[in-house]
Design an enzyme around this catalytic site. Structure first.
Site, PDB file in Angstrom:
ATOM      1  N   HIS A 131     -15.795   0.993  -4.331  1.00 36.17           N
ATOM      2  CA  HIS A 131     -14.367   0.932  -4.030  1.00 36.17           C
ATOM      3  C   HIS A 131     -13.985  -0.340  -3.274  1.00 36.17           C
ATOM      4  O   HIS A 131     -12.816  -0.636  -3.121  1.00 36.17           O
ATOM      5  CB  HIS A 131     -13.982   2.169  -3.212  1.00 36.17           C
ATOM      6  CG  HIS A 131     -12.523   2.471  -3.213  1.00 36.17           C
ATOM      7  ND1 HIS A 131     -11.813   2.705  -4.369  1.00 36.17           N
ATOM      8  CD2 HIS A 131     -11.620   2.567  -2.204  1.00 36.17           C
ATOM      9  CE1 HIS A 131     -10.542   2.946  -4.074  1.00 36.17           C
ATOM     10  NE2 HIS A 131     -10.397   2.859  -2.764  1.00 36.17           N
ATOM     11  N   SER A 162      -6.343   0.765  -4.599  1.00 37.80           N
ATOM     12  CA  SER A 162      -6.476   2.192  -4.341  1.00 37.80           C
ATOM     13  C   SER A 162      -5.104   2.861  -4.463  1.00 37.80           C
ATOM     14  O   SER A 162      -4.494   2.824  -5.536  1.00 37.80           O
ATOM     15  CB  SER A 162      -7.113   2.413  -2.964  1.00 37.80           C
ATOM     16  OG  SER A 162      -7.577   3.731  -2.825  1.00 37.80           O
ATOM     17  N   ASP A 206     -17.550   3.052  -8.393  1.00 35.07           N
ATOM     18  CA  ASP A 206     -16.517   3.547  -7.482  1.00 35.07           C
ATOM     19  C   ASP A 206     -16.479   5.068  -7.545  1.00 35.07           C
ATOM     20  O   ASP A 206     -16.038   5.647  -8.531  1.00 35.07           O
ATOM     21  CB  ASP A 206     -15.154   2.965  -7.866  1.00 35.07           C
ATOM     22  CG  ASP A 206     -14.079   3.243  -6.815  1.00 35.07           C
ATOM     23  OD1 ASP A 206     -14.312   4.118  -5.943  1.00 35.07           O
ATOM     24  OD2 ASP A 206     -13.025   2.600  -6.860  1.00 35.07           O
ATOM     25  N   TYR A 234       0.847  -1.203   0.000  1.00 38.66           N
ATOM     26  CA  TYR A 234       0.000   0.000   0.000  1.00 38.66           C
ATOM     27  C   TYR A 234       0.880   1.250   0.000  1.00 38.66           C
ATOM     28  O   TYR A 234       0.959   1.963  -0.967  1.00 38.66           O
ATOM     29  CB  TYR A 234      -0.959  -0.011   1.182  1.00 38.66           C
ATOM     30  CG  TYR A 234      -2.004   1.081   1.082  1.00 38.66           C
ATOM     31  CD1 TYR A 234      -3.113   0.907   0.268  1.00 38.66           C
ATOM     32  CD2 TYR A 234      -1.864   2.276   1.779  1.00 38.66           C
ATOM     33  CE1 TYR A 234      -4.071   1.915   0.148  1.00 38.66           C
ATOM     34  CE2 TYR A 234      -2.819   3.283   1.672  1.00 38.66           C
ATOM     35  CZ  TYR A 234      -3.914   3.104   0.855  1.00 38.66           C
ATOM     36  OH  TYR A 234      -4.850   4.106   0.732  1.00 38.66           O
TER      37      TYR A 234
END
Length: 718
Positions: A678, A559, A643, A479
């Site tokens: 999302h 993301s 999303d 991430y």
């Protein structure tokens, strides 16, 4: 409709050969994506944007493109010989009872429960030793299971509850108020709530936040001015008063309101980005009291965790990058009056309160440690956790004598424990009965050096006895942003991956919050490349130590993690066999023009703020760094058509660029989930299908004609 979806005449043979046999190939015809002459100019530099038209999520052209891409992608996925076996195994392993940690409201104890394959968790409640009953069943909200429960809050006496629902995964919510005793709806539904919970003021009403409904598409149009409203029960939403955010000097992108447990104070946090906030308070007991400033800049993060009368307890990273708790009197609450209560340490603090105590959870190399303090700041005890992993919970109301916490790690499904606040003793409350034995797997932490010498921790999990021969299928997940910490947690999908001889590796990259604000700030704006280098170095560590090789390595992230995958695969396409960017931020020059994207500028900067920032963003923006004639790894992009956090146009444009410029035979596909957002609230049935497709695509493109561990399949079939 414009004729923009002509199929390519040239069929591309996709697939690879494994070391022993030539694998059957799958032929795919990509839809041809129409290009336009759209151009933007940044500081005198022209940047072409040929797929700008895909940003219009309401156009019939975009709708047709989505349909054709899905036909192509699912046509490919359906031909993977073991796709159905993976789905069946996922369903088998997923089908066990899951229970959230209970919490008390009024006379009842509430808990979330899923019988196994229910699309959404059901909220149950129990009075004393009575039989549990269903309180809310989100599976009844819609026929296809895509309307989910997105929030639930109770009045202090537990007699009223407000719950939020999300349709198709959207961030826009509706609020419904119930009489908890009768479970009857007490008034009309509130609509158009976004990035908000509900915080009750007594039994009279509650505070919530939202934006004015944007012009154009509510899924992609910019939302920039958040406002706090107060809703009084029994009145129309049209009568709700704006408490903060309507005036020009109050304009912020994220504003949140919360009421203290004793109902005395209203606290308002106001931020222009995802990091840093101003802090205000109002004494609700005093008639006509005005908002009072606690903190008037957005350089740091602070919030009030509790109060005893007028004494406030504030969690802050002001002059404390790893966070601390301070106290101050509400009459003079500004920072010059703050007194340390639980001082900063070398580890990041994430505190909670319950039972008349503070519980200070620390991350020690991303592993939980918990200490109990009294309200005088004296440490009562360290809570000895069940193992090395992640603890959550450790919170409740002041009068609670016991509450519940949960514990998990990468190879241990989450279990819940009942904790007695006075003695510090706890017992296992619930343990899942799952067809997975944690003792068969091992998880260990390593440290490796990034390009600039920074030491990065990484957890690596796999089945015991696995031979490190460089041929193990491996997923490297990351991430690296927004102060988010990746701590150990169990995933059913990852369990199935490891059953098949797969390795699951998670590095704690800069940009995250594992080592506090300094660690976060080391991976933002013009230091963002640090994050990609940390990820690349993790892959190189796994390869050099023979966990895997570039022919058996997949990189995955969602993301901001989707950006991580997109940037890594365009910078080092030779490093991995498979790339799996999910709901990614992939157009770094325009991300801030959609929905609440402008609020991400603390981490990214924007293309408009300076020439230096523009050039830096353009230098790594995945959409702008796909190069003609380059062989990219086999790529499966995933996104949802609803999303409204990271709009799917990012993924659409990246897929179009890859399909247009891919030089090799590796497939570059996009899987677009319809009526999905999302990720939050995604039905279990859709989640299982997504995992089957992602793992199937990954293994097939690593050269596997059949699943590596067929014995597991035979075992569950028998």
């Amino acid at each position: 409709m414009k004729n923009i979806l002509l199929f390519s005449a040239a069929a591309l043979l996709l697939g690879a050969c494994n070391s022993k046999n030539e694998k059957e190939t799958i032929t795919v015809n990509y839809p041809t994506t129409h290009k336009t002459d759209s151009v933007d100019t940044y500081f005198g530099t022209e940047v072409k944007d040929p797929y700008r038209w895909l940003e219009d999520d309401r156009s019939p052209e975009t709708e047709a493109w989505v349909k054709e891409q899905n036909i192509t992608t699912f046509g490919y996925l359906e031909k993977i010989p073991f796709r159905a076996d993976l789905k069946n195994r996922l369903e088998k392993l997923w089908n066990y009872e899951k229970l959230g940690s209970p919490f008390k409201e009024g006379d009842y104890t509430y808990f979330y429960k899923n019988d196994g394959l229910q699309d959404q968790y059901v909220v149950y409640r129990q009075k004393g030793d009575g039989e549990p009953e269903v309180f809310l069943d989100p599976n009844t909200f819609s026929e296809d299971g895509t309307t989910s429960l997105a929030g639930l809050s109770f009045t202090k006496d537990g007699s009223l509850a407000a719950y939020l629902i999300s349709k198709g995964g959207s961030d826009w919510r509706k609020a419904i108020v119930l009489n908890t005793e009768t479970k009857e709806i007490v008034e009309d539904t509130l609509v158009d709530i976004k990035f908000s919970g509900t915080s009750w003021r007594g039994n009279d009403g509650f505070y919530y936040s939202s934006y004015d409904k944007p012009e154009g598409s509510e899924l992609s149009a910019k939302t920039d001015q958040h406002k706090v409203y107060y809703h009084k029960l029994g009145t129309s939403q049209k009568e709700d008063k704006v408490i903060f955010g309507a005036k020009s000097e109050e304009k912020h992108r994220y504003i949140f309101a919360s009421v203290s447990e004793d109902n005395r104070y209203l606290f308002i946090s106001a931020a222009i980005s995802t990091s840093g906030n101003k802090l205000f308070m109002k004494d609700l007991i005093q008639p006509n009291a005005k908002l009072q400033t606690i903190l008037d800049d957005t350089e740091t993060d602070s919030y009030v965790i509790d109060n005893v009368g007028s004494k406030l307890y504030i969690v802050t990273n002001l002059n404390a990058p790893n966070q601390k708790i301070v106290t101050v009197d509400a009459s003079n609450p500004t920072p010059e009056n703050w007194v340390d209560f639980i001082p900063e340490t070398e580890n990041v603090l994430s505190p909670n309160t319950g039972g008349g105590y503070f519980f200070a959870e620390y991350m020690v190399d991303a592993i939980s440690k918990v200490f109990q303090y009294d309200y005088d700041g004296k440490m009562v005890r360290e809570v000895k956790l069940p193992g090395l992993g992640s603890a959550s919970g450790f919170g409740g109301k002041k009068e609670d004598k016991e509450f519940y916490f949960s514990f998990t790690n990468y190879n241990t499904p989450s279990s819940s424990y009942k904790y007695h606040v006075e003695t510090g003793e706890y017992s296992q409350y619930w343990k899942p009965e799952i067809d997975f034995n944690p003792e068969d797997y091992e998880s260990h932490q390593v440290f490796y050096n990034s390009k600039d010498g920074t030491k990065i921790p990484m957890m690596i999990t796999y089945k015991k006895g696995l031979e490190m021969n460089g041929k193990n299928p491996t997923i490297l997940y990351g991430y690296g942003g927004f102060n988010v910490s990746l701590t150990p947690s169990f995933s059913i999908g990852n369990a199935v991956w490891m059953e098949q001889g797969g390795i699951y590796a998670v590095p704690n990259l800069r940009g995250g919050g594992e080592y506090g604000k300094k660690w976060h700030d080391a991976g933002i704006k013009t230091k963002k490349q640090n994050v990609f280098e940390d990820f690349i170095a993790a892959a190189e560590y796994l390869i050099s130590n023979k966990y895997t090789s570039n022919e058996y390595l997949a990189i995955r992230g969602g993301s901001n993690g989707g950006l991580l995958v997109g940037a890594t695969m365009t910078q080092r396409p030779d490093l991995m066999k498979v790339a799996l960017p999910a709901v990614g931020v992939l157009d770094m020059l325009r991300y801030h023009t959609f929905t609440a994207g402008a609020g991400w500028a603390y981490d990214y900067g924007t293309s408009e703020e300076s020439q230096e920032m523009f050039e830096y963003l353009k230098g790594y923006s995945p959409v702008h760094n796909v190069k003609e004639g380059t062989e990219y790894p086999s790529t499966l992009i995933t996104t949802g058509d609803h999303d409204d956090r990271v709009v799917p146009a990012h993924s659409f444009k990246f897929a179009a660029e890859l399909q247009s410029k891919q030089a090799g035979a590796n497939p570059t596909l996009i899987r677009i989930e319809t009526n999905a957002g999302h990720g939050a609230g995604t039905p279990v049935s859709k989640t299982i299908e997504q995992y089957a497709d992602i793992f199937g695509f990954t293994l097939f493109n690593m050269g596997f004609e059949e699943l590596p561990n067929k014995a597991v399949l035979k075992e569950f079939k028998d």
